[in-house]
Design a protein around this motif. Structure first.
Motif, PDB file in Angstrom:
ATOM      1  N   ARG A 132       0.755  -1.049  -0.146  1.00 58.03           N
ATOM      2  CA  ARG A 132      -0.164  -0.106  -0.196  1.00 58.03           C
ATOM      3  C   ARG A 132       0.839   1.120  -0.126  1.00 58.03           C
ATOM      4  O   ARG A 132       1.793   1.335   0.720  1.00 58.03           O
ATOM      5  N   VAL A 133       0.780   2.246  -0.939  1.00 58.10           N
ATOM      6  CA  VAL A 133       1.348   3.303  -1.032  1.00 58.10           C
ATOM      7  C   VAL A 133       0.817   4.334  -0.160  1.00 58.10           C
ATOM      8  O   VAL A 133      -0.295   4.507   0.269  1.00 58.10           O
ATOM      9  N   THR A 134       1.768   5.157   0.327  1.00 60.48           N
ATOM     10  CA  THR A 134       1.295   6.183   1.385  1.00 60.48           C
ATOM     11  C   THR A 134       1.596   7.750   0.769  1.00 60.48           C
ATOM     12  O   THR A 134       1.993   7.799  -0.385  1.00 60.48           O
ATOM     13  N   VAL A 135       0.827   8.586   1.475  1.00 58.33           N
ATOM     14  CA  VAL A 135       0.657   9.880   0.812  1.00 58.33           C
ATOM     15  C   VAL A 135       2.091  10.506   0.933  1.00 58.33           C
ATOM     16  O   VAL A 135       2.607  10.907   0.054  1.00 58.33           O
ATOM     17  N   GLU A 136       3.093  10.123   2.147  1.00 58.02           N
ATOM     18  CA  GLU A 136       4.350  10.563   1.998  1.00 58.02           C
ATOM     19  C   GLU A 136       5.198  10.241   0.918  1.00 58.02           C
ATOM     20  O   GLU A 136       5.958  11.337   0.263  1.00 58.02           O
ATOM     21  N   GLU A 137       5.138   8.955   0.561  1.00 52.49           N
ATOM     22  CA  GLU A 137       5.741   8.452  -0.812  1.00 52.49           C
ATOM     23  C   GLU A 137       5.379   9.232  -2.047  1.00 52.49           C
ATOM     24  O   GLU A 137       6.301   9.488  -2.889  1.00 52.49           O
ATOM     25  N   VAL A 138       4.164   9.618  -2.251  1.00 51.04           N
ATOM     26  CA  VAL A 138       3.654  10.178  -3.373  1.00 51.04           C
ATOM     27  C   VAL A 138       4.078  11.566  -3.247  1.00 51.04           C
ATOM     28  O   VAL A 138       4.642  12.212  -4.423  1.00 51.04           O
ATOM     29  N   ARG A 139       3.995  12.082  -2.327  1.00 48.61           N
ATOM     30  CA  ARG A 139       4.404  13.633  -2.209  1.00 48.61           C
ATOM     31  C   ARG A 139       6.190  13.853  -2.338  1.00 48.61           C
ATOM     32  O   ARG A 139       6.488  14.532  -3.163  1.00 48.61           O
ATOM     33  N   THR A 140       6.807  12.830  -1.922  1.00 51.75           N
ATOM     34  CA  THR A 140       8.143  12.723  -2.109  1.00 51.75           C
ATOM     35  C   THR A 140       8.285  12.701  -3.517  1.00 51.75           C
ATOM     36  O   THR A 140       9.328  13.072  -4.081  1.00 51.75           O
ATOM     37  N   ALA A 141       7.885  11.535  -4.161  1.00 57.47           N
ATOM     38  CA  ALA A 141       8.065  11.345  -5.717  1.00 57.47           C
ATOM     39  C   ALA A 141       7.770  12.522  -6.486  1.00 57.47           C
ATOM     40  O   ALA A 141       8.410  12.915  -7.338  1.00 57.47           O
ATOM     41  N   ALA A 142       6.497  13.291  -6.035  1.00 49.56           N
ATOM     42  CA  ALA A 142       6.103  14.435  -6.793  1.00 49.56           C
ATOM     43  C   ALA A 142       7.318  15.652  -6.587  1.00 49.56           C
ATOM     44  O   ALA A 142       7.500  16.312  -7.517  1.00 49.56           O
ATOM     45  N   ALA A 143       7.856  15.620  -5.323  1.00 49.92           N
ATOM     46  CA  ALA A 143       8.832  16.775  -5.235  1.00 49.92           C
ATOM     47  C   ALA A 143       9.896  16.521  -6.048  1.00 49.92           C
ATOM     48  O   ALA A 143      10.645  17.316  -6.649  1.00 49.92           O
ATOM     49  N   GLU A 144      10.456  15.040  -6.033  1.00 51.70           N
ATOM     50  CA  GLU A 144      11.431  14.802  -6.983  1.00 51.70           C
ATOM     51  C   GLU A 144      11.247  14.920  -8.497  1.00 51.70           C
ATOM     52  O   GLU A 144      12.044  15.322  -9.290  1.00 51.70           O
ATOM     53  N   ALA A 145       9.904  14.753  -9.174  1.00 49.54           N
ATOM     54  CA  ALA A 145       9.609  15.121 -10.328  1.00 49.54           C
ATOM     55  C   ALA A 145       9.772  16.470 -10.669  1.00 49.54           C
ATOM     56  O   ALA A 145      10.195  17.185 -11.706  1.00 49.54           O
ATOM     57  N   ASP A 146       9.216  17.407  -9.502  1.00 48.73           N
ATOM     58  CA  ASP A 146       9.440  18.688  -9.747  1.00 48.73           C
ATOM     59  C   ASP A 146      11.095  19.060  -9.873  1.00 48.73           C
ATOM     60  O   ASP A 146      11.663  20.074 -10.717  1.00 48.73           O
ATOM     61  N   ARG A 147      11.759  18.528  -9.088  1.00 51.05           N
ATOM     62  CA  ARG A 147      13.533  18.877  -8.945  1.00 51.05           C
ATOM     63  C   ARG A 147      13.786  18.354 -10.434  1.00 51.05           C
ATOM     64  O   ARG A 147      14.652  19.078 -11.104  1.00 51.05           O
ATOM     65  N   ALA A 148      13.567  17.107 -10.852  1.00 53.40           N
ATOM     66  CA  ALA A 148      13.941  16.661 -12.232  1.00 53.40           C
ATOM     67  C   ALA A 148      13.633  17.798 -13.391  1.00 53.40           C
ATOM     68  O   ALA A 148      14.136  17.699 -14.259  1.00 53.40           O
ATOM     69  N   LEU A 149      12.263  17.908 -13.201  1.00 56.28           N
ATOM     70  CA  LEU A 149      11.775  18.844 -14.291  1.00 56.28           C
ATOM     71  C   LEU A 149      12.625  20.173 -14.488  1.00 56.28           C
ATOM     72  O   LEU A 149      12.847  20.663 -15.483  1.00 56.28           O
ATOM     73  N   GLU A 150      13.260  20.786 -13.380  1.00 57.05           N
ATOM     74  CA  GLU A 150      13.878  21.962 -13.426  1.00 57.05           C
ATOM     75  C   GLU A 150      15.392  21.485 -13.885  1.00 57.05           C
ATOM     76  O   GLU A 150      15.747  22.523 -14.644  1.00 57.05           O
TER      77      GLU A 150
ATOM     78  N   MET B 266       8.179   6.729 -11.549  1.00 56.95           N
ATOM     79  CA  MET B 266       7.225   7.508 -11.272  1.00 56.95           C
ATOM     80  C   MET B 266       5.632   7.141 -11.665  1.00 56.95           C
ATOM     81  O   MET B 266       4.585   7.086 -11.069  1.00 56.95           O
ATOM     82  N   SER B 267       5.907   6.464 -13.129  1.00 52.25           N
ATOM     83  CA  SER B 267       4.482   6.195 -13.570  1.00 52.25           C
ATOM     84  C   SER B 267       3.895   4.968 -12.810  1.00 52.25           C
ATOM     85  O   SER B 267       2.570   4.815 -12.666  1.00 52.25           O
ATOM     86  N   PHE B 268       4.726   3.856 -12.318  1.00 50.08           N
ATOM     87  CA  PHE B 268       4.202   2.707 -11.546  1.00 50.08           C
ATOM     88  C   PHE B 268       3.552   3.424 -10.287  1.00 50.08           C
ATOM     89  O   PHE B 268       2.591   2.793  -9.730  1.00 50.08           O
ATOM     90  N   LEU B 269       4.507   4.418  -9.606  1.00 50.64           N
ATOM     91  CA  LEU B 269       3.767   4.848  -8.273  1.00 50.64           C
ATOM     92  C   LEU B 269       2.512   5.873  -8.781  1.00 50.64           C
ATOM     93  O   LEU B 269       1.642   5.501  -7.932  1.00 50.64           O
ATOM     94  N   ALA B 270       2.479   6.394  -9.637  1.00 47.90           N
ATOM     95  CA  ALA B 270       1.227   7.117  -9.983  1.00 47.90           C
ATOM     96  C   ALA B 270      -0.028   6.294 -10.161  1.00 47.90           C
ATOM     97  O   ALA B 270      -1.126   6.820  -9.862  1.00 47.90           O
ATOM     98  N   ARG B 271       0.240   5.252 -10.821  1.00 49.84           N
ATOM     99  CA  ARG B 271      -0.778   4.287 -10.859  1.00 49.84           C
ATOM    100  C   ARG B 271      -1.162   3.723  -9.650  1.00 49.84           C
ATOM    101  O   ARG B 271      -2.746   3.673  -9.510  1.00 49.84           O
ATOM    102  N   ARG B 272      -0.485   3.425  -8.950  1.00 52.58           N
ATOM    103  CA  ARG B 272      -0.839   2.952  -7.641  1.00 52.58           C
ATOM    104  C   ARG B 272      -1.808   3.989  -6.692  1.00 52.58           C
ATOM    105  O   ARG B 272      -2.373   3.756  -5.963  1.00 52.58           O
TER     106      ARG B 272
END
Length: 329
Positions: free
Chosen positions: A150-168, A234-240
């Motif tokens: 089961r995925v947690t909110v903290e994991e999703v938020r951490t992945a989203a923050a990493e996606a933002d940094r990677a985007l920059e 990220m795609s795998f985590l986003a689906r979950r």
């Protein structure tokens, strides 16, 4: 007499081939510790000479069990997607569980040997049953491994923050590649527009500029490939994450927080994917400009330029033969 189905006969032969040449030898190796233990426990003198053979088989049992476990587990399952240390320690534990199950079955199922009897009486039945037990254990492991944690909110938020940094980072990389491509195009225009009376073209400066250009493209391409690997995770985590709110037996506020985090991750991941695709297209443009620059150096720099071009082409052909990749340098 009714004709025999070719399809059924072929399938039976295939199953028999698998059982004879793959399953049975694997079961014998996996069960080697149990057979060695029975030899010691039974104490039959004529069997003692075979003990070292089963001990050698016992040494091979652990790596074989780990290999079978790794083969059985799903590629995108919980264990094989873990960090290296956790993955290999998990495979060791799973392999030991497989060995324990098979050897317990064989040790309890093999009756004590008597003088004059072979080490293993009715080996086909015993090891065939052991192979069946091993397959059942591997099936259970595979079913457990595919059960998503089961995925947690903290994991999703951490992945989203990493996606933002990677985007920059990708945006900065795209700007760097675009500037280099523009510089190469401007240099090409200048070279083609020059008058022969303008003086000698500076070969060494152009050669260094060419090297800078293709190194820029190579570095950017490696960075984009690394980001593509992160995008897969990220795609795998986003689906979950999208499916998680309906499974959360918590308050509506917690479900809303998960939905917001999942939406943030999805937006960042989509934009990051678009930027990576755009960056790869710019790399192709830069490579094409660098390719043209290479020919301009050959045509504009006399003997030095032609010799440099020939040496570079030889290196490119060698690299292409070794890696099977097409180069535009």
């Amino acid at each position: 007499m009714a004709p025999v189905s070719r399809r059924g006969g072929g399938g039976g032969c295939a199953i028999a081939f698998f059982a004879l040449f793959l399953a049975m030898p694997a079961a014998i190796v996996l069960a080697a510790p149990a057979v060695a233990a029975r030899i010691v426990l039974d104490g039959v003198p004529e069997h003692a000479v075979h003990l070292h053979e089963w001990l050698w088989g016992s040494l091979a049992a652990v790596p074989l069990a780990m290999s079978l476990t790794r083969f059985a587990l799903h590629r995108n399952g919980r264990l094989r997607r873990s960090p290296p240390l956790r993955r290999w320690s998990g495979l060791l534990v799973h392999g030991l569980v497989l060995l324990t199950a098979v050897n317990t079955y064989v040790f309890l199922g093999k009756r004590p040997s008597l003088p004059g009897e072979p080490v293993v009486d009715d080996s086909t039945s015993l090891f065939g049953s052991a192979a069946t037990a091993a397959v059942l254990v591997l099936v259970v492991m595979r079913l457990w491994d595919r059960r998503a944690r089961r995925v947690t909110v903290e994991e999703v938020r951490t992945a989203a923050a990493e996606a933002d940094r990677a985007l920059e980072r990708v945006r900065a990389e795209n700007a760097r590649v675009r500037r280099q491509a523009e510089r190469v195009r401007a240099r090409l225009v200048k070279l083609r527009a020059r008058n022969t009376a303008d003086g000698e073209v500076k070969f060494h400066a152009l050669r260094l500029f060419h090297r800078e250009s293709y190194q820029c493209a190579d570095t950017a391409h490696l960075n984009y490939e690394s980001t593509q690997a992160s995008l897969h995770t990220m795609s795998f985590l986003a689906r979950r994450a999208r499916a998680a709110p309906s499974r959360l037996m918590v308050s509506g506020q917690a479900r809303a927080g998960m939905r917001a985090a999942a939406a943030h991750l999805e937006r960042s991941r989509g934009e990051l994917r678009a930027q990576v695709d755009h960056g790869l297209e710019q790399v192709r443009t830069l490579n094409a400009n660098t390719y043209e620059l290479k020919h301009e150096i050959r045509d504009s720099c006399g003997t030095e330029g032609r010799q440099w071009f020939a040496d570079l082409e030889a290196r490119v052909e060698q690299a292409r033969a070794e890696r099977g990749e097409r180069s535009y340098h």
